[in-house]
Design a protein around this motif. Structure first.
Motif, PDB file in Angstrom:
ATOM      1  N   VAL A  86      34.409  49.921  37.246  1.00 21.22           N
ATOM      2  CA  VAL A  86      35.029  48.288  36.752  1.00 21.22           C
ATOM      3  C   VAL A  86      35.363  48.799  35.170  1.00 21.22           C
ATOM      4  CG1 VAL A  86      33.900  46.302  35.377  1.00 21.22           C
ATOM      5  CG2 VAL A  86      32.324  47.486  36.921  1.00 21.22           C
ATOM      6  N   LEU A  87      36.539  48.591  34.991  1.00 25.49           N
ATOM      7  CA  LEU A  87      37.480  48.665  33.652  1.00 25.49           C
ATOM      8  C   LEU A  87      37.818  47.487  33.051  1.00 25.49           C
ATOM      9  CD1 LEU A  87      39.752  51.867  35.486  1.00 25.49           C
ATOM     10  CD2 LEU A  87      37.783  51.727  34.407  1.00 25.49           C
ATOM     11  N   GLY A 131      35.008  54.739  49.781  1.00 24.07           N
ATOM     12  CA  GLY A 131      34.709  53.496  50.119  1.00 24.07           C
ATOM     13  C   GLY A 131      34.544  53.230  48.654  1.00 24.07           C
ATOM     14  N   GLY A 132      33.644  53.647  47.997  1.00 23.24           N
ATOM     15  CA  GLY A 132      33.781  53.256  46.595  1.00 23.24           C
ATOM     16  C   GLY A 132      34.288  51.806  46.038  1.00 23.24           C
ATOM     17  N   VAL A 133      33.743  51.484  45.076  1.00 29.05           N
ATOM     18  CA  VAL A 133      34.010  49.718  44.670  1.00 29.05           C
ATOM     19  C   VAL A 133      34.595  49.989  43.606  1.00 29.05           C
ATOM     20  CG1 VAL A 133      34.799  47.269  44.716  1.00 29.05           C
ATOM     21  CG2 VAL A 133      33.602  48.480  46.628  1.00 29.05           C
ATOM     22  N   LEU A 134      36.297  49.940  43.081  1.00 33.88           N
ATOM     23  CA  LEU A 134      36.932  49.458  42.555  1.00 33.88           C
ATOM     24  C   LEU A 134      37.026  48.740  41.028  1.00 33.88           C
ATOM     25  CD1 LEU A 134      37.966  51.661  38.805  1.00 33.88           C
ATOM     26  CD2 LEU A 134      40.177  51.777  40.541  1.00 33.88           C
ATOM     27  N   ALA A 157      43.318  48.951  50.476  1.00 39.79           N
ATOM     28  CA  ALA A 157      42.052  47.175  50.475  1.00 39.79           C
ATOM     29  C   ALA A 157      41.744  46.208  48.500  1.00 39.79           C
ATOM     30  CB  ALA A 157      40.619  47.725  50.778  1.00 39.79           C
ATOM     31  N   ILE A 158      43.426  45.710  48.474  1.00 32.59           N
ATOM     32  CA  ILE A 158      43.218  45.310  47.162  1.00 32.59           C
ATOM     33  C   ILE A 158      42.981  44.576  47.920  1.00 32.59           C
ATOM     34  CG2 ILE A 158      44.364  45.616  44.560  1.00 32.59           C
ATOM     35  CD1 ILE A 158      46.387  47.991  45.778  1.00 32.59           C
ATOM     36  N   ILE A 193      40.887  42.353  40.449  1.00 33.92           N
ATOM     37  CA  ILE A 193      41.190  43.545  40.930  1.00 33.92           C
ATOM     38  C   ILE A 193      39.837  43.332  41.968  1.00 33.92           C
ATOM     39  CG2 ILE A 193      42.834  44.883  41.820  1.00 33.92           C
ATOM     40  CD1 ILE A 193      44.379  44.380  38.858  1.00 33.92           C
ATOM     41  N   VAL A 194      39.999  43.936  43.427  1.00 30.44           N
ATOM     42  CA  VAL A 194      39.145  44.563  43.203  1.00 30.44           C
ATOM     43  C   VAL A 194      39.597  45.371  44.517  1.00 30.44           C
ATOM     44  CG1 VAL A 194      36.810  44.882  44.930  1.00 30.44           C
ATOM     45  CG2 VAL A 194      37.391  42.689  43.082  1.00 30.44           C
TER      46      VAL A 194
END
Length: 276
Positions: free
Chosen positions: A188-189, A208-211, A235-236, A267-268
């Protein structure tokens, strides 16, 4: 005789509705106009409320949910704060991420117990508190923060409002210059130019990790969305969370006159696998 094929339900302890307030605990006092005051109960001290006082020793040991009266005759409802009540009252020298945004960050970021999570930009620790609750004792949380005074602030808030957190590591470093951890599940930023950290996040986040990125302006969103695909993210999804509180009293029911409407954009996106 009991049926051996039917498992007996485990004994469930009855709720203790008399759980008393303890010395050193932070308590929320709410006046007749719904104004909130977060105070700490210190044995032998006075709780100061709107120019008057109540001895803390008179409150320690009492159950929450009671109305108490100050020396000046003003009544206050006394409650342990929920997360949503705590965050707006959190001691801080920086802007917090509001509860209405923390919820979508946790859900859309799919953050779960036991995960390895990194956050960059702690502020006073609103999101840190939520992340520690969600990942639990089996997870790991790494908090990257540049400013020493913010690190001191978030450590103090976590110590007071969460308690011991052995699964938490605070790093005074610039996340844009690299991340030591690898195979992170989530990142998470929360700082102004997150696209400058895309290479570091890509190296640290598992495929596959989520930002999750939190930004205040649409131009920052556009900059990030333009650069993320070339950095290995797909996949934004972009969203804005709007919450509209309402006031209901007597014959009056209407939206609140004052509310926090726009707070930021979320944003994910997903870290894509490296090409074969």
């Amino acid at each position: 005789m009991s049926d051996p094929l039917v498992a007996s339900a485990p004994a469930v302890p009855e709720p203790d509705d008399r759980k008393p307030l303890r010395a050193g605990e932070s308590v929320l006092f709410i006046d007749s106009k719904a104004r909130e005051y977060l105070k700490r109960l210190r044995a032998g001290a006075m709780v100061k409320l709107r120019g008057s006082t109540i001895p803390a020793d008179e409150l320690i040991g009492r159950p929450e949910g009671r109305t108490v009266r100050t020396a000046s005759g003003e009544d206050f409802l006394m409650l342990r704060p929920t997360y949503a009540q705590l965050i707006p009252n959190l001691p801080r020298r920086a802007q917090v991420i509001y509860p209405k945004d923390v919820g979508p960050i946790l859900l859309w970021g799919d953050i779960q117990p036991g995960m390895r999570v990194l956050e960059a930009g702690t502020g006073p620790g609103a999101l840190t508190l939520a992340l520690l609750r969600v990942i639990g004792p089996t997870g790991r949380l790494f908090s990257y923060e540049l400013r020493e005074e913010f690190i001191e602030m978030v450590r103090a808030n976590i110590a007071e409002f969460h308690g011991d957190a052995p699964q938490w590591t605070v790093v005074q470093a610039d996340v844009r210059e690299g991340i030591a951890e690898r195979n992170l599940d989530r990142v998470v930023l929360d700082f102004s130019e997150p696209w400058t950290a895309l290479a570091a996040v890509h190296a640290a986040l598992r495929p596959g990790g989520v930002l999750v990125v939190y930004l205040p302006t649409v131009m920052q969103v556009k900059q990030f969305a333009d650069l993320a695909p070339a950095a290995g993210f797909g996949a934004i999804e972009i969203s804005e969370t709007i919450m509209r509180p309402w006031h209901a009293k007597g014959l009056s029911i209407r939206p609140e006159h004052r509310m926090v409407a726009h707070t930021g954009f979320l944003i994910v996106c997903r870290r894509l696998a490296d090409p074969d």
